[in-house]
Enzyme design. Sequence first.
Site, PDB file in Angstrom:
ATOM      1  N   GLN A  36       6.967  -5.973  46.692  1.00 55.88           N
ATOM      2  CA  GLN A  36       5.854  -5.064  46.365  1.00 55.88           C
ATOM      3  C   GLN A  36       6.104  -4.267  45.085  1.00 55.88           C
ATOM      4  N   PHE A  68       0.864  -1.188   0.000  1.00 59.88           N
ATOM      5  CA  PHE A  68       0.000   0.000   0.000  1.00 59.88           C
ATOM      6  C   PHE A  68       0.896   1.231   0.000  1.00 59.88           C
ATOM      7  N   GLY A  69       0.832   2.000  -1.057  1.00 56.80           N
ATOM      8  CA  GLY A  69       1.731   3.148  -1.171  1.00 56.80           C
ATOM      9  C   GLY A  69       1.028   4.469  -0.951  1.00 56.80           C
ATOM     10  N   LEU A  70       1.158   5.004   0.269  1.00 54.74           N
ATOM     11  CA  LEU A  70       0.618   6.332   0.556  1.00 54.74           C
ATOM     12  C   LEU A  70       1.768   7.294   0.923  1.00 54.74           C
ATOM     13  N   PHE A  88      -4.574  20.849  11.831  1.00 54.87           N
ATOM     14  CA  PHE A  88      -3.741  20.613  10.641  1.00 54.87           C
ATOM     15  C   PHE A  88      -3.862  21.722   9.604  1.00 54.87           C
ATOM     16  N   PRO A 144       8.638  10.346   0.537  1.00 47.94           N
ATOM     17  CA  PRO A 144       9.793  10.859   1.281  1.00 47.94           C
ATOM     18  C   PRO A 144       9.486  12.185   1.988  1.00 47.94           C
ATOM     19  N   LEU A 200      -7.219   3.177   6.151  1.00 43.64           N
ATOM     20  CA  LEU A 200      -6.460   3.286   7.401  1.00 43.64           C
ATOM     21  C   LEU A 200      -7.364   3.029   8.607  1.00 43.64           C
ATOM     22  N   GLU A 217       0.744   4.206  10.446  1.00 39.40           N
ATOM     23  CA  GLU A 217      -0.730   4.301  10.480  1.00 39.40           C
ATOM     24  C   GLU A 217      -1.181   5.524  11.283  1.00 39.40           C
TER      25      GLU A 217
HETATM   26  P1  TGC Z   1      -8.889  16.147   6.097  1.00 39.65           P
HETATM   27  O1  TGC Z   1      -9.136  17.481   5.465  1.00 39.65           O
HETATM   28  O2  TGC Z   1      -9.220  15.952   7.538  1.00 39.65           O
HETATM   29  O3  TGC Z   1      -9.646  15.012   5.266  1.00 39.65           O
HETATM   30  C1  TGC Z   1      -9.538  14.941   3.858  1.00 39.65           C
HETATM   31  C2  TGC Z   1     -10.769  14.243   3.322  1.00 39.65           C
HETATM   32  O4  TGC Z   1     -10.800  12.890   3.818  1.00 39.65           O
HETATM   33  C3  TGC Z   1     -12.000  12.691   4.597  1.00 39.65           C
HETATM   34  N1  TGC Z   1     -11.607  11.809   5.704  1.00 39.65           N
HETATM   35  C4  TGC Z   1     -11.929  10.526   5.780  1.00 39.65           C
HETATM   36  N2  TGC Z   1     -12.678   9.758   4.996  1.00 39.65           N
HETATM   37  C5  TGC Z   1     -12.816   8.464   5.332  1.00 39.65           C
HETATM   38  N3  TGC Z   1     -12.222   7.934   6.401  1.00 39.65           N
HETATM   39  C6  TGC Z   1     -11.463   8.675   7.228  1.00 39.65           C
HETATM   40  N4  TGC Z   1     -10.859   8.139   8.275  1.00 39.65           N
HETATM   41  C7  TGC Z   1     -11.284  10.042   6.926  1.00 39.65           C
HETATM   42  N5  TGC Z   1     -10.599  11.060   7.485  1.00 39.65           N
HETATM   43  C8  TGC Z   1     -10.817  12.145   6.727  1.00 39.65           C
HETATM   44  C9  TGC Z   1     -12.424  14.071   5.030  1.00 39.65           C
HETATM   45  O5  TGC Z   1     -13.794  14.096   5.324  1.00 39.65           O
HETATM   46  C10 TGC Z   1     -12.086  14.888   3.796  1.00 39.65           C
HETATM   47  O6  TGC Z   1     -13.046  14.612   2.822  1.00 39.65           O
HETATM   48  P2  TGC Z   1     -13.479  15.741   1.746  1.00 39.65           P
HETATM   49  O7  TGC Z   1     -14.569  15.105   0.974  1.00 39.65           O
HETATM   50  O8  TGC Z   1     -13.897  16.919   2.568  1.00 39.65           O
HETATM   51  O9  TGC Z   1     -12.233  15.996   0.950  1.00 39.65           O
HETATM   52  O10 TGC Z   1      -7.364  15.738   5.829  1.00 39.65           O
HETATM   53  P3  TGC Z   1      -6.014  16.442   6.260  1.00 39.65           P
HETATM   54  O11 TGC Z   1      -5.186  16.617   5.044  1.00 39.65           O
HETATM   55  O12 TGC Z   1      -6.283  17.630   7.144  1.00 39.65           O
HETATM   56  O13 TGC Z   1      -5.309  15.295   7.117  1.00 39.65           O
HETATM   57  C11 TGC Z   1      -5.851  14.817   8.263  1.00 39.65           C
HETATM   58  C12 TGC Z   1      -4.891  13.795   8.907  1.00 39.65           C
HETATM   59  C13 TGC Z   1      -3.601  14.457   9.370  1.00 39.65           C
HETATM   60  C14 TGC Z   1      -5.622  13.261  10.123  1.00 39.65           C
HETATM   61  C15 TGC Z   1      -4.572  12.666   7.916  1.00 39.65           C
HETATM   62  O14 TGC Z   1      -3.820  13.123   6.856  1.00 39.65           O
HETATM   63  C16 TGC Z   1      -3.827  11.503   8.568  1.00 39.65           C
HETATM   64  O15 TGC Z   1      -4.463  10.628   9.125  1.00 39.65           O
HETATM   65  N6  TGC Z   1      -2.461  11.487   8.488  1.00 39.65           N
HETATM   66  C17 TGC Z   1      -1.681  10.346   8.948  1.00 39.65           C
HETATM   67  C18 TGC Z   1      -1.153   9.618   7.748  1.00 39.65           C
HETATM   68  C19 TGC Z   1      -1.110   8.145   7.970  1.00 39.65           C
HETATM   69  O16 TGC Z   1      -1.712   7.576   8.866  1.00 39.65           O
HETATM   70  N7  TGC Z   1      -0.405   7.440   7.111  1.00 39.65           N
HETATM   71  C20 TGC Z   1      -0.371   6.031   7.156  1.00 39.65           C
HETATM   72  C21 TGC Z   1       0.301   5.456   5.935  1.00 39.65           C
HETATM   73  S1  TGC Z   1      -0.026   3.739   5.701  1.00 39.65           S
HETATM   74  C22 TGC Z   1       0.861   2.977   6.889  1.00 39.65           C
HETATM   75  O17 TGC Z   1       1.430   3.539   7.751  1.00 39.65           O
HETATM   76  C23 TGC Z   1       0.866   1.522   6.817  1.00 39.65           C
HETATM   77  S2  TGC Z   1       1.800   0.729   8.030  1.00 39.65           S
HETATM   78  C24 TGC Z   1       1.418  -0.799   7.539  1.00 39.65           C
HETATM   79  C25 TGC Z   1       1.658  -1.884   8.486  1.00 39.65           C
HETATM   80  O18 TGC Z   1       0.759  -2.186   9.314  1.00 39.65           O
HETATM   81  O19 TGC Z   1       2.736  -2.477   8.332  1.00 39.65           O
HETATM   82  P1  FAD Z   2       6.591  12.884   9.957  1.00 39.70           P
HETATM   83  O1  FAD Z   2       5.241  13.075   9.378  1.00 39.70           O
HETATM   84  O2  FAD Z   2       7.739  13.599   9.352  1.00 39.70           O
HETATM   85  O3  FAD Z   2       6.518  13.223  11.498  1.00 39.70           O
HETATM   86  C1  FAD Z   2       7.703  13.424  12.289  1.00 39.70           C
HETATM   87  C2  FAD Z   2       7.237  13.865  13.679  1.00 39.70           C
HETATM   88  O4  FAD Z   2       6.502  15.102  13.566  1.00 39.70           O
HETATM   89  C3  FAD Z   2       6.306  12.870  14.339  1.00 39.70           C
HETATM   90  O5  FAD Z   2       6.572  12.794  15.710  1.00 39.70           O
HETATM   91  C4  FAD Z   2       4.918  13.478  14.111  1.00 39.70           C
HETATM   92  O6  FAD Z   2       3.984  13.091  15.106  1.00 39.70           O
HETATM   93  C5  FAD Z   2       5.247  14.962  14.180  1.00 39.70           C
HETATM   94  N1  FAD Z   2       4.244  15.758  13.451  1.00 39.70           N
HETATM   95  C6  FAD Z   2       3.989  15.772  12.125  1.00 39.70           C
HETATM   96  N2  FAD Z   2       2.985  16.602  11.826  1.00 39.70           N
HETATM   97  C7  FAD Z   2       2.571  17.128  13.014  1.00 39.70           C
HETATM   98  C8  FAD Z   2       1.553  18.047  13.393  1.00 39.70           C
HETATM   99  N3  FAD Z   2       0.712  18.594  12.500  1.00 39.70           N
HETATM  100  N4  FAD Z   2       1.439  18.361  14.712  1.00 39.70           N
HETATM  101  C9  FAD Z   2       2.258  17.818  15.631  1.00 39.70           C
HETATM  102  N5  FAD Z   2       3.239  16.947  15.336  1.00 39.70           N
HETATM  103  C10 FAD Z   2       3.389  16.596  14.041  1.00 39.70           C
HETATM  104  N6  FAD Z   2       3.394   4.028   4.858  1.00 39.70           N
HETATM  105  C11 FAD Z   2       2.671   3.563   3.803  1.00 39.70           C
HETATM  106  O7  FAD Z   2       2.093   4.330   3.035  1.00 39.70           O
HETATM  107  N7  FAD Z   2       2.564   2.215   3.576  1.00 39.70           N
HETATM  108  C12 FAD Z   2       3.170   1.304   4.365  1.00 39.70           C
HETATM  109  O8  FAD Z   2       3.036   0.085   4.144  1.00 39.70           O
HETATM  110  C13 FAD Z   2       3.965   1.771   5.468  1.00 39.70           C
HETATM  111  N8  FAD Z   2       4.659   0.880   6.231  1.00 39.70           N
HETATM  112  C14 FAD Z   2       5.529   1.351   7.191  1.00 39.70           C
HETATM  113  C15 FAD Z   2       6.352   0.454   7.877  1.00 39.70           C
HETATM  114  C16 FAD Z   2       7.252   0.920   8.827  1.00 39.70           C
HETATM  115  C17 FAD Z   2       8.164  -0.033   9.513  1.00 39.70           C
HETATM  116  C18 FAD Z   2       7.285   2.295   9.149  1.00 39.70           C
HETATM  117  C19 FAD Z   2       8.216   2.794  10.214  1.00 39.70           C
HETATM  118  C20 FAD Z   2       6.481   3.190   8.479  1.00 39.70           C
HETATM  119  C21 FAD Z   2       5.608   2.736   7.476  1.00 39.70           C
HETATM  120  N9  FAD Z   2       4.821   3.629   6.721  1.00 39.70           N
HETATM  121  C22 FAD Z   2       4.048   3.169   5.673  1.00 39.70           C
HETATM  122  C23 FAD Z   2       4.999   5.074   6.896  1.00 39.70           C
HETATM  123  C24 FAD Z   2       4.268   5.661   8.093  1.00 39.70           C
HETATM  124  O9  FAD Z   2       2.893   5.729   7.879  1.00 39.70           O
HETATM  125  C25 FAD Z   2       4.864   7.044   8.361  1.00 39.70           C
HETATM  126  O10 FAD Z   2       6.157   6.842   8.879  1.00 39.70           O
HETATM  127  C26 FAD Z   2       4.012   7.863   9.318  1.00 39.70           C
HETATM  128  O11 FAD Z   2       2.773   8.212   8.733  1.00 39.70           O
HETATM  129  C27 FAD Z   2       4.729   9.146   9.786  1.00 39.70           C
HETATM  130  O12 FAD Z   2       5.314   9.837   8.724  1.00 39.70           O
HETATM  131  P2  FAD Z   2       6.867  10.281   8.815  1.00 39.70           P
HETATM  132  O13 FAD Z   2       7.663   9.098   9.224  1.00 39.70           O
HETATM  133  O14 FAD Z   2       7.192  10.938   7.530  1.00 39.70           O
HETATM  134  O15 FAD Z   2       6.928  11.308  10.004  1.00 39.70           O
END
Ligand code: TGC
Ligand code: FAD
Length: 392
Positions: A287, A136-138, A391, A141, A247, A371
Site C-alpha cells: 500500500q 540570452f544574457g540577462l 519587490f 553576478p 521569459l 527563469e
Molecule cells: P516590474 O516593475 O514588475 O516590471 C518592470 C516593467 O516590465 C513590465 N513587465 C512585463 N512586461 C512584459 N512581460 C512580462 N512578463 C512583464 N513583467 C513585467 C512591467 O509592466 C514594467 O513595465 P513599465 O513599462 O512599467 O516599466 O519589475 P521588477 O523590477 O519589480 O521585477 C519584477 C520581477 C522580480 C518579477 C522580475 O524582475 C523577475 O521576473 N525576476 C526574475 C528574473 C528571471 O526570471 N531571470 C531569468 C533569467 S533568464 C534564465 O534564467 C534562462 S534559463 C535558460 C534555460 O532554460 O536554460
Molecule cells: P538570487 O536572486 O540571489 O536568489 C537567491 C535566493 O533568494 C533565492 O532562493 C531567491 O528565491 C531568494 N530571493 C531573491 N529575491 C527575493 C525576494 N524579493 N523575496 C524573497 N526571496 C528572494 N540567466 C540568464 O540570463 N540566461 C541564461 O541562459 C541562464 N541560464 C541558467 C542556467 C542554469 C543552469 C542556472 C542555474 C541559471 C541560469 N540563469 C540564466 C540564471 C537564473 O535565471 C538565475 O540563477 C535566477 O534568476 C536566480 O538568480 P540568482 O541565482 O542570482 O539567485
Amino acid sequence: MRTDQYQGHDYYLMDDLLTDEQKLVRDSARAWVKKEMSPIIEEYFEKGTFPKQVIPGLASIGGFGPYIPEEYGGAGLDQISYGLIMQELERCDSGLRSTSSVQSSLVMYPIWKYGTEEQRKRFLPKLATGEFIGSFGLTEPDHGSNPAGMVTHFKDMGDHYLLNGAKLWISNSPFCDVAVVWAKDEEGRIHGLIVERGMEGFTTPETHGKWSLRASNTGELVFADVKVPKENLLTGRSGLGAPLSCLDSARYGIAWGAIGAALDCYDSALRYAKERQQFGKPIASFQLQQKKLAEMITEITKAQLLTFRLGQLRDAGRATTAQISMAKRNNVDMALNVAREARQIHGAMGITNEYPIMRHMMNLESVVTYEGTHDIHLLITGMDITGISAFK
Ligand code: TGC
Ligand code: FAD
C-alpha cells in the site's frame, strides 16, 4: 545502457483534446528522443557537455523556433504543439529542453518580436536550422532575481555602441554564435543588443563544477569595450518588459517540460514497482508504494490539465504573466516531488545511472531556480492577486 521503455501516461484522456497535427508533432519528438537522445544522454550528462552532433536532428523536429513563422525558418506551430515538444525533450533531459528553450524563446523570439526585418532575415533562418546557436544574457553576478539592477551598459559612440559588463549563468554561452544581451543605455534604460562571436573584447568562459544540468553548457558573457554595430540593436521595445516578455514564452515551455521529467520518473517507478519483488511479492502490491504512485499520477494529471488550459489561453493571446508563473512554479515543484518519490521506489538502484531519476532530480534543482525562482513566482502570484508588489 537500458533500452528506453518510456510510454506516455494520459490518465484523463487528454489526447482527445489534441489535434492530429499536435499528436504528430508530439510523437515525432518522442520518436526522435528515443532513437537519437536516450542512447547517449547518460554519457553526455556524465561528461558534462551538450551533444552538439544532435543539433540538426533537434532542428528537424521543430526544436528551434516551433512557433516562429515559416517565412523566417520556424515551424509555424501553435503554442500547445510547442509545449508538447518541450515536454518530450525534458522527458529525456532538462538540458536538452534548455537548449531548445533558449534558442526558441530567448533568442529567436526577441529577434522576431523586437528586431528589424533585416535582423529577422539575417539571424532567424540560421537559428532555426541550428547553424547558429544563441544565448540570452540577462543575469549578472550581482543581479539574478532583480535584473532591473543590472550594470552592463553601452555608450553611443556615433557609428557604433561600446558595450561593457558581464553576464553569468548563461546557457549555451560557451559555444554560442550570437547572444541577445540586455544592457542599459546612458539614461539607464534597458535595451537588447545582438552580440556576435568574433567581436573584439567578447569572451564566453565556461562555468564548471555543476552537479545539475550537466548536459547543457553554461558560462559567462564578458564584454570589454565591445564595439557593437548600430544595426544590432533591437529597436522594437526597450525597458525591463522586453526581456521579461521573452521569459513568459520560455517559462511557459518549462511548465510543459517539467511534466515530461515527472512523466519519465513516474513511468520508470511504475515499471520498477511491478517488476521488483520483495517479501515474495512485487513491491507495487504494498500500500505504501501504491500511495506514492497514485499521488504521482494525480499530481501529474493536475499539472497536465493546468498546462493544457494555459496553452489554450496562449493560443488565444490571453495568458497572463501571473498565470504562466503559477504553472511554472507548480509544475517544477511537482516534478521535483515526483522525482524524489520515484527515487525511493527504486531503492538503491534509484541512485544509479541505470535509471534516469537522479539525473532528473539534479536537473530540476536548476529548473526550479532559473527563469525566476520558486519564491519569485509565488511573489508574482501574490502581486497579481493583491495588487501589491513585494519587490518594491
Ligand atoms: P516590474 O516593475 O514588475 O516590471 C518592470 C516593467 O516590465 C513590465 N513587465 C512585463 N512586461 C512584459 N512581460 C512580462 N512578463 C512583464 N513583467 C513585467 C512591467 O509592466 C514594467 O513595465 P513599465 O513599462 O512599467 O516599466 O519589475 P521588477 O523590477 O519589480 O521585477 C519584477 C520581477 C522580480 C518579477 C522580475 O524582475 C523577475 O521576473 N525576476 C526574475 C528574473 C528571471 O526570471 N531571470 C531569468 C533569467 S533568464 C534564465 O534564467 C534562462 S534559463 C535558460 C534555460 O532554460 O536554460
Ligand atoms: P538570487 O536572486 O540571489 O536568489 C537567491 C535566493 O533568494 C533565492 O532562493 C531567491 O528565491 C531568494 N530571493 C531573491 N529575491 C527575493 C525576494 N524579493 N523575496 C524573497 N526571496 C528572494 N540567466 C540568464 O540570463 N540566461 C541564461 O541562459 C541562464 N541560464 C541558467 C542556467 C542554469 C543552469 C542556472 C542555474 C541559471 C541560469 N540563469 C540564466 C540564471 C537564473 O535565471 C538565475 O540563477 C535566477 O534568476 C536566480 O538568480 P540568482 O541565482 O542570482 O539567485
